[in-house]
Design a protein around this motif. Sequence first.
Motif, mmCIF file in Angstrom:
data_model
loop_
_atom_site.group_PDB
_atom_site.id
_atom_site.type_symbol
_atom_site.label_atom_id
_atom_site.label_comp_id
_atom_site.label_asym_id
_atom_site.label_seq_id
_atom_site.Cartn_x
_atom_site.Cartn_y
_atom_site.Cartn_z
ATOM 1 N N TYR A 135 55.363 23.466 63.755
ATOM 2 C CA TYR A 135 54.260 23.584 62.795
ATOM 3 C C TYR A 135 53.936 25.062 62.557
ATOM 4 N N ARG A 136 53.886 25.829 63.636
ATOM 5 C CA ARG A 136 53.548 27.246 63.497
ATOM 6 C C ARG A 136 54.645 28.027 62.785
ATOM 7 N N ALA A 137 55.842 27.442 62.693
ATOM 8 C CA ALA A 137 56.945 28.109 62.003
ATOM 9 C C ALA A 137 56.939 27.860 60.499
ATOM 10 N N LEU A 138 56.002 27.058 60.019
ATOM 11 C CA LEU A 138 55.927 26.797 58.581
ATOM 12 C C LEU A 138 55.637 28.093 57.820
ATOM 13 N N PRO A 139 56.029 28.163 56.554
ATOM 14 C CA PRO A 139 55.737 29.364 55.761
ATOM 15 C C PRO A 139 54.243 29.683 55.737
ATOM 16 N N TRP A 140 53.907 30.946 55.468
ATOM 17 C CA TRP A 140 52.514 31.404 55.519
ATOM 18 C C TRP A 140 51.619 30.629 54.560
ATOM 19 N N VAL A 141 52.187 30.227 53.414
ATOM 20 C CA VAL A 141 51.431 29.427 52.454
ATOM 21 C C VAL A 141 52.370 28.428 51.798
ATOM 22 N N LEU A 142 51.864 27.234 51.550
ATOM 23 C CA LEU A 142 52.585 26.187 50.840
ATOM 24 C C LEU A 142 51.783 25.845 49.595
ATOM 25 N N VAL A 143 52.455 25.748 48.466
ATOM 26 C CA VAL A 143 51.751 25.540 47.196
ATOM 27 C C VAL A 143 52.275 24.300 46.493
ATOM 28 N N LEU A 144 51.338 23.456 46.059
ATOM 29 C CA LEU A 144 51.637 22.336 45.170
ATOM 30 C C LEU A 144 51.078 22.691 43.800
ATOM 31 N N ASP A 145 51.932 22.704 42.771
ATOM 32 C CA ASP A 145 51.381 22.990 41.453
ATOM 33 C C ASP A 145 50.709 21.745 40.879
ATOM 34 N N GLY A 146 50.035 21.933 39.777
ATOM 35 C CA GLY A 146 49.246 20.843 39.201
ATOM 36 C C GLY A 146 50.055 19.597 38.911
ATOM 37 N N SER A 147 51.308 19.769 38.454
ATOM 38 C CA SER A 147 52.125 18.598 38.143
ATOM 39 C C SER A 147 52.469 17.824 39.409
ATOM 40 N N GLN A 148 52.679 18.541 40.523
ATOM 41 C CA GLN A 148 52.966 17.867 41.796
ATOM 42 C C GLN A 148 51.732 17.129 42.310
ATOM 43 N N VAL A 149 50.578 17.744 42.166
ATOM 44 C CA VAL A 149 49.336 17.081 42.576
ATOM 45 C C VAL A 149 49.118 15.822 41.749
ATOM 46 N N SER A 150 49.402 15.898 40.453
ATOM 47 C CA SER A 150 49.180 14.746 39.580
ATOM 48 C C SER A 150 50.104 13.578 39.922
ATOM 49 N N ARG A 151 51.237 13.877 40.574
ATOM 50 C CA ARG A 151 52.140 12.802 40.985
ATOM 51 C C ARG A 151 51.692 12.139 42.286
ATOM 52 N N GLU A 152 50.615 12.658 42.867
ATOM 53 C CA GLU A 152 50.018 12.073 44.071
ATOM 54 C C GLU A 152 48.583 11.682 43.712
ATOM 55 N N PRO A 153 48.395 10.545 42.985
ATOM 56 C CA PRO A 153 47.070 10.204 42.458
ATOM 57 C C PRO A 153 45.973 10.171 43.509
ATOM 58 N N LEU A 154 46.268 9.645 44.686
ATOM 59 C CA LEU A 154 45.247 9.565 45.721
ATOM 60 C C LEU A 154 44.820 10.956 46.163
ATOM 61 N N LEU A 155 45.766 11.886 46.228
ATOM 62 C CA LEU A 155 45.438 13.268 46.576
ATOM 63 C C LEU A 155 44.533 13.878 45.512
ATOM 64 N N GLY A 156 44.899 13.713 44.240
ATOM 65 C CA GLY A 156 44.086 14.263 43.160
ATOM 66 C C GLY A 156 42.679 13.709 43.155
ATOM 67 N N ASP A 157 42.563 12.389 43.340
ATOM 68 C CA ASP A 157 41.241 11.758 43.349
ATOM 69 C C ASP A 157 40.399 12.249 44.525
#
Length: 318
Positions: A135-157
Amino acid sequence: MEIPGGDDLIGELLRPLRLTGVFDSRWHVNAPWAIEGDAESSCAVLHYIVEGGCWITGEGHQPLQLRAGDLAFFPTGIAHRLSDRPDRQGLPLRAVLPRRTPGTSGEIRIEGTGARSRLLCAGLHYDASAATGLYRALPWVLVLDGSQVSREPLLGDTLALLAATDRPTAPGDRLITLRAFEMALVLAMRPLLRELSSSPAALPVLGHPGISKAMVIIATRFAEPWTVESLAREAGMSRSAFTAAFRSLVGEAPARHLTGRRMQEAVRLLGETSLPQSSVPERVGYRSAVGFHLAFRKWFGKTPGEYRTTCTAGLAGS
């Protein structure tokens, strides 16, 4: 590219961290603005752009631009700056939000004359014992753009509800908010880690078949009597080569990683179940109750009984 054991390993990274508290804040900012965030210990940081946009800058990293609908997640809470322009220096976060106690909320307002942005920001405090070397080896930041968020409706809501300025308050709101952020974290990690699994360069351990196999074994079969030698055999490597590669890719020795996984399961059993304490050692891979007791105390600084008592008291007071 198909990564041996990749799905299983990504699945283990999807295990939710045990969030112990959340401080969340809503930002209403008009350019010019910039906020400098400190490094947070045992705390992941989440930024969701509700309106407008911003730049994220971290030392030694290229600036990243975020727009409305984007979500940024900092797994280990590394220090970073949010601003309307990547070269703008700003105020320390502690100057505008001096108290960020988990379980409370805050608000930032900066009344500039330029473009308006709204953000939901949260510090997700977690049980440090759950943060493995992987887990600590993950990149410093992970980004989901708006289109990726929209494909996860429960996350967006969920994010929309948490970002609402008129979010309802009622008895139990603190626990509900904690669980909602925990769910948002897991929902966000799923597509992020799926993306990482197709890019071994971002998380090199995924590209090493022997170490990946050992990681999956530790994650799923930790109760078996493993040694470094037997793990190395499963990985098809010599003990010395296995230990060196594991430490390099995972960030800690295989024996420590195995102990960490066992301790992670131990605290889950002690804190979330009514399993008799005497049954816990065998369930997590210890043949000796004394050995388990000593290992637990060394890892957490308290005995299993003290840990369970603390958890029981915390539940009673919530």
